[in-house]
Design an enzyme around this catalytic site. Structure first.
Site, short mmCIF file in Angstrom:
data_model
loop_
_atom_site.label_atom_id
_atom_site.label_comp_id
_atom_site.label_asym_id
_atom_site.label_seq_id
_atom_site.Cartn_x
_atom_site.Cartn_y
_atom_site.Cartn_z
N SER A 37 -46.76 18.64 59.31
CA SER A 37 -46.91 17.56 58.34
C SER A 37 -48.14 17.86 57.50
CB SER A 37 -47.05 16.22 59.06
OG SER A 37 -47.25 15.19 58.11
N ARG A 43 -36.98 3.23 18.65
CA ARG A 43 -37.39 4.07 19.79
C ARG A 43 -36.87 3.41 21.06
NH1 ARG A 43 -43.84 2.61 19.34
NH2 ARG A 43 -43.58 0.36 19.43
N LYS A 53 -41.58 8.79 16.25
CA LYS A 53 -41.28 7.99 15.06
C LYS A 53 -40.58 8.83 14.00
CE LYS A 53 -44.54 5.17 13.33
NZ LYS A 53 -44.20 3.76 13.06
N ARG A 70 -48.59 7.07 8.66
CA ARG A 70 -48.62 6.62 10.06
C ARG A 70 -48.59 7.81 11.00
NH1 ARG A 70 -44.96 2.39 8.01
NH2 ARG A 70 -45.75 0.34 8.66
#
Lengths: 892, 892
Positions: free
Chosen positions: B781, B357, B27, B97
């Site tokens: 494997s 964003r 932000k 915030r």
């Protein structure tokens, strides 16, 4: 294939040498060496182990070059001995014997008197002037060849040898009891009967052609390398199957041509005690096998070693030959600079040496001989230290009978292998294995033992035989295995059918308790209590030399003050693993442990743990005190909690009653704690992470005990070890609990103690991330039991189901739980050390898995750079010696 | 601590940049970037994440330098905005915030309207000319501050917020139903009541000093980084705890000052479909939280995206502000070259941007946006491939409802997150977790969701809400999780107390079956059958670009022809793991399997195996045919034999009856096969070593099927894989059985087929000794499931007991069974590859554990140099994309 495969010897010369054992086998190499030294050895030649390998790889066949060289070998023997192979007047007779790089006594096949047939037997009679001898030799040859080469020897020893059956019938018919009572004609008839039996059973004629006989015998010896008992022996003694055996073909000499003949075996020092006396046994007019077979009681070589005055010595009977023998034995011991085990034959007064090798000996003898040879200036200290097999010391370190205990000695025999043993009577070797598999201690009681009994002998606590001398099969094998043995106990009457043993009129059944004192030769009724061993001065000297040489410390795994003291007396330099869970079971403690497990919350657990605290503190107090001035590594709780709860309904009821709860609650808890794979479950530090209060209580108990001792003036060095760590974060979590608790306790007590916090490295991931884990660890201790389980993915409790098959198929060279798997698990140990020290140079590292007492694993630990090994108290001296040998081995 | 910790922005300038997300949070970085671009952003400053870290490390305190810089920041805001913090006439109000480097919507705390007190509220009323607005702002502030900073917010959401209780009482007293019906005086009274409640509950006065308020709020935001729901979210989204959050302090702007004010959120493209339309919602006279809270139904921004014609658009109501917004969104998308999620407020007609964003999106949208942005020339192909989270594709790959199935649609809502889901109704998130833990599929039905519901949402098959729009919490979170969601379904009446949901007069109880179509917004009664997904053209394009880039092959784990076909359609390039044991359970086969297990000897086992042979051959025939021209790795029998026997008494009886034996015999066999740790027991190649006839039958079935197909002209590439190998000798033993059998079969059939024999590397020792094992192997494997179990010493079946605690304590960053432990287990994989190729350069290596479908693990496999990964059929596209991204990530 080209090159040299056959090595000649005889007449003061030889193509081989003592250091060519891998190629020529021990026997062949030493025959060559003796011949070069000018010692009288019947001429012969050795077919090398390379031929054995080729033989197996090429469908049991030989290259032409080998055939040619064998021919040349026979020619050489003919020339030296002045006889001719297959000649009807002056025939060469041969012995064909195995000879592997490592001694495997009696495991492989032998053929003697080879070259005899209906014609050459006349020549032998002509030469010896003794028809009985000639026919007896021929009879023995046909029997041995029939058994060994033509396969008449029964596989099971319950079945009788068909030739023995024929002899037995003949003796009955003649009304005689001894083989020696049979006449030349009887023996001649036996030859025919034997040949007929062979024809009947195999459809083949007995080969009259000496060359055919020779190749048959050579192949039989090579084949015997892979017979089951040889394979078992190799496994027990870690002898690689790839080595193969050599074959020695040699001119026969006879100890059984008459009363001016003899045969015997001797040791240049006493193989039981190590005393410097010339020690051996012989029989007049006998073949070598008669001495070790134990059928006739042999006579002592000299008065020094005579135990029974009724027996005449070789010294008395054949003083000239005895003097020659003394000269030879001294020369051999001086040459080899080790105690020799020699075989000789005296043919018509002339001494022939048939074998020399480093003699097997008891641990006590090994120690004494090594120390005395050093003191005599024959060997240096390092050689002395290398002369004793660490594993062998086990014999010296176990308890002996309490001298003050009441012992009802029921009979005596020869003190064939020292030590004390108590167990239940079992008469058959295979049944012995079954008894032991069920957890019983047993004494194997046999009329005499044979190589087929090897498996049962290995698991017995002691061996008792009715027949046979100090060099009988039972005696030799038992000493090698470090098992107590009383041999030649003639008063015994053993009946395999009814499984009873009778002494006088007292009958002992299978399963009855019996004790043996192998050092005194005593047979004792019932069980006898034991006391700790007294170690000789030689032992102390050897150990002190080992201590001078070794660089790794040796600690012990001990959970009680008593074990700690025992170990300390054996030279332990600390405790490498003190398991705390054993302490949880004693007395009332288990109740508190169960209260803790049943508690619903932390408060309940803490309440129960408070009850445990004083017990644990007292435990640590005792152990730390016994180990004052030495480090003590205490492991926090390791096993899953369900191990502390009863799993049988009966016991669950008892627990419910005791705790005042319903049996359903007990069952529910057991159920809740059930795990599919407990080995990989909620245990080790995982318990401490979920129940930090357990770690806290244990840390408190340790530090409180340490503070108390310190305030009493006792120096304590606790090392707290967190088990089953796989990540750095786990260790950090538990370390914090320990450090916080320790700080609190030391503040409370006003005493400061130094201590370390480290971890077991027993999870593969811990080794892989040892650089990270080391950031939190003051030390690493490799827990190679669990590390082996997880690296192989084997559960030790379950792997038995397939490990036997793996062993039989050669998929695993060793049981990785007994000897550390250096190829796989060892990589993780090396990685752990290296990465740990990358983060903390000089990080203290040790091993506390059971491998810490295994000499081969100890040698590995040395190479991996560990600071110490830790093992059970009785194995501490073994580890000290092995640690010294590790230095010497790696110096080379 | 010294340096810069506070970054200013506003007035067309900024000290931060978009690429400073780690320091400033997403932000903060984007606010700075927008400000620099000249986009209208209320002035403010960002306190960096470094301060967060310092705050936690120093007992929740701040250095003086931070305090000074915050003061300077407030001064900057005052200057730009022309107001003064704490001023009674023209006060600056602030928002505080959180802003972490990765988006964590709604997880942390926020405080708005900060700076209000009994004095400054007068200034606000003065400035706005609106007493009700002033007191409402003050009321909201006290409530928010009381909840967040002073801790009045209840921990459990069963408890009501005490402030809401007071509001409710006030409304009852006033006889009104809506908050908006309360007068300015009512609100003023509420402020006093709130303060009294705070005093009562905390004993503290509500702080009147704006600076005290500010520091309280900043600390609350830093503290909220470690609240439980933030920790859960980080775990689900793999966000490191060390990152910390930044704090953004910014001048307040108001969307709730009157009807010329609004607030809204928007996406620059449709986040559900990816369509290129400007898409968003707003509310007139509201604060931002009102839109996402879903309490009022928001209005659409424009007619293009209007679904309900009764709603007015922003375009209609505020054309000028809308035009500004359009200009801004285009500039932002062009600047960031990705779809943006933006938040805006219109205060008295002026547009302010509060956030931009990269927008969260469905998988379908992600694919479409990536492909279309490439086609629009905005990004290159590699960027497009990097734009889609591989894990997200899972949404696209699962079945949707069968369009032809009968569906009783009971109501409709918003198509908030696409996909189809069927499950049983559950009303509480925590109960949802319990239901799922018992193995139930559930649909979480809520009036609205909140961050506390995150755990229950994550385990639900689908989410249904009564309230809330396309950007409501439920919708955003569900899309992020790839879980189907129908939101804002107003016809529903949900009663949490009675646990019922009513539509019209039909009542649905907890536990009733319900289906959701998240793509259409349909709520359907009962269960609905599904069909395989149809993939879009964009999907195909993106996958083809991924295929161009990736270098690793992607195979599948499949045991049936059907699964093989599904996987092939998803682009699988072979089978990496075909388990044969599943085939043993079908139909009559289990009987033959049990006959084999019960047999006493090899002959008995062979007889039973002969019955199994035709079944196995047919299985392989079907699979090889479906996978023609592609390699198929078949693993020989792996599980311990007891898994084929019944363990319940009932079933044991049935088995005994069917096999004609006594139930005691069945029990005895079960008992004999019991293991303490079956995971480490008699399984894998250990079975094949002890019972070679099983391997022989399986090899025969494989080669017979291959021969048959080859003679039908089908190209087959079988790869026979031996499991649980720990030593070279095991593989050699089993390989010999396979090769001998194959030779025999090919001779019988007169057909030659090529095939490989390789091994699983799943035992740590196999990786450690891979150089040796490779001598016998055509391929490796990595079986990382077992490898993880043994490397950690964790039993997957039992580790649940402590792994939760480990997770909570942060001891393990990830569940090692879900994402490969690169630090530990990864070392063994790398070692296996490297040592294997040391012996055989170019040795084919792959992974067939479940990690083969995990994108992070795939990236590791790429770095380790594996040739292929193998995963479940539905994860094949995920693996294809992850394999491409692995190349791109490692190119950087």
């Amino acid at each position: 294939m080209s090159g040299k495969y056959v090595y000649l010897f005889g007449d003061g010369k030889a193509e081989g040498r003592a250091d060519m054992k891998l190629l020529l086998g021990g026997k062949g190499a030493n025959l060559a060496e003796m011949s070069s030294l000018g010692i009288p050895v019947p001429a012969g030649f050795t077919i090398s182990t390379e031929v054995c390998t080729h033989y197996y790889e090429h469908n049991n066949s030989y290259e032409d070059v080998v055939v040619e060289q064998v021919k040349a070998g026979v020619k050489h023997v003919e020339e030296v001995m002045g006889v001719k192979f297959g000649d009807v007047h002056n025939p060469l007779l041969l012995s064909v014997r195995s000879g592997a790089p490592a001694s495997m006594p009696g495991m492989m096949d032998t053929v003697l008197n080879l070259g005899l047939n209906d014609q050459t037997v006349r020549g032998i009679i002509e030469q010896s002037g003794n028809a009985r001898f000639g026919w007896d030799s021929y009879r023995r040859f046909v029997q041995m060849y029939g058994d060994v080469v033509m396969g008449l020897k029964p596989e099971s020893k319950e079945e009788e040898d068909p030739f023995e059956v024929i002899i037995h019938e003949m003796k009955e018919k003649r009304g005689v009891t001894l083989d020696t009572d049979l006449s030349a004609d009887d023996l001649k008839e036996l030859v025919e009967l034997f040949k007929a039996e062979i024809k009947k059973r195999t459809g083949k004629d007995f080969p009259a052609d000496p060359w055919e006989q020779l190749w048959g015998a050579i192949s039989a010896v090579f084949s015997s390398w892979n017979n089951p008992r040889a394979r078992t022996y190799r496994k027990l003694n870690n002898i690689p199957a790839e080595w193969g055996t050599a074959v020695n073909v040699q001119a026969m000499v006879y100890g059984n041509m008459g009363d001016d003949c003899a045969t015997g075996v001797a040791f240049t020092r006493d193989p039981a005690t190590g005393e410097k006396i010339f020690f051996g046994e012989f029989l007049i007019n006998a073949q070598g096998e008669d001495v070790v077979a134990g059928v006739r009681t042999p006579q002592p070589l000299n008065s020094t070693t005579r135990r029974d005055d009724s027996l005449k010595t070789l010294e008395e009977l054949m003083p000239a030959a005895y003097a020659d023998l003394v000269k030879v034995y001294k020369e051999l011991e001086n040459h080899y600079r080790d105690m020799q085990d020699i075989e000789f034959t005296i043919q018509k007064g002339k001494l022939w040496m048939l074998q020399t090798r480093n003699g097997k000996r008891t641990a006590a003898a090994a120690v004494r001989i090594a120390v005395e040879m050093f003191e005599e200036g024959m060997i240096d200290k390092e050689t002395a230290v290398m002369r004793v097999e660490p594993e062998q010391l086990d014999q010296l370190l176990h308890p002996t009978f309490d001298p003050d205990a009441e012992k009802k000695v029921i009979t005596e025999g020869l003190p064939a292998s020292p030590g004390a043993a108590t167990g239940r009577i079992v008469f058959h070797a295979d049944e012995a294995e079954e008894w032991v598999a069920r957890g019983e201690d047993i004494i194997l009681v046999r009329i005499e033992t044979s190589p087929e009994d090897i498996g049962g002998m290995n698991v017995a606590k002691g061996i008792l035989t009715q027949r046979g001398g100090m060099t009988s099969h039972a005696a030799v094998v038992a000493r090698g295995m470090g098992i107590c043995c009383v041999a030649g106990c003639g008063e015994l009457k053993i009946d395999y059918r009814t499984k009873t043993m009778t002494v006088g009129d007292k009958v002992y059944q299978e399963g009855d308790w019996l004790s043996l004192d192998g050092s005194e030769g005593l047979v004792i009724e019932g069980k006898v209590p034991t006391v700790d061993p007294q170690l000789s001065g030689s032992f102390g000297k050897l150990m002190s030399w080992a201590d001078e040489i070794r660089t790794m410390n040796v600690r012990t795994n001990a959970d009680t003050p008593h074990d700690s003291e025992v170990a300390r007396n054996f030279g332990a330099e600390g405790i490498g693993l003190c398991r705390t869970e054993h302490m949880f079971f004693e007395g009332d403690r288990i109740k508190a442990v169960r209260e803790m497990i049943l508690a619903d919350d932390e408060a309940g657990r803490r309440k129960a743990l408070e009850k445990l605290l004083p017990y644990q503190r007292d435990d640590f107090y005792g152990i730390f005190k016994a180990m004052h001035d030495l480090p003590v590594t205490v492991r926090t709780l390791d096993p899953p909690l369900h191990e502390f709860l009863p799993h049988e309904e009966e016991n669950q009821k008892a627990m419910a009653a005791e705790m005042g709860i319903s049996v359903e609650d007990v069952k529910a808890k057991v159920e809740a704690l059930h795990e599919f794979n407990p080995m990989l479950g909620h245990r080790g530090c995982r318990l401490g992470v979920t129940y930090p209060e357990i770690t806290e209580m244990q840390a408190r108990a340790i530090i409180e005990a340490a503070c108390q001792l310190k305030s009493e003036g006792v120096n304590v060095l606790p090392e707290i070890m967190i088990p089953l760590v796989g990540t750095k974060a786990e260790l950090a979590d538990q370390k914090k609990v320990v450090l916080d608790t320790a700080k609190k306790v030391m503040e409370e007590k006003g005493v400061e103690v130094d201590f370390l916090v480290g971890t077991m490295i027993e999870i593969p991931r811990a080794a892989l991330t040892a650089d990270k884990v080391a950031e939190e660890a003051d030390f690493f201790s490799f827990g190679t039991n669990d590390l082996t389980q997880m690296t192989f993915g084997y559960s030790r409790d379950d792997a038995g189901k397939f490990l036997k098959e793996y062993d039989d198929k050669g998929i695993l060279p060793d049981d990785p739980f007994q000897s550390l798997d250096q190829e796989g698990v060892g990589q993780l140990v090396e990685m752990g050390v290296q990465k740990g020290r990358q983060t903390k140079p000089g990080l203290k590292t040790g091993i506390c898995g059971e491998h810490g007492g295994d000499p081969r694993s100890i040698e590995f630990c040395y190479r991996a750079g560990l600071n110490y090994v830790s093992c059970s108290p009785y194995r501490v001296p073994i580890a000290r010696l092995a640690a010294a040998q590790a230095v010497l081995i790696n110096k080379k």
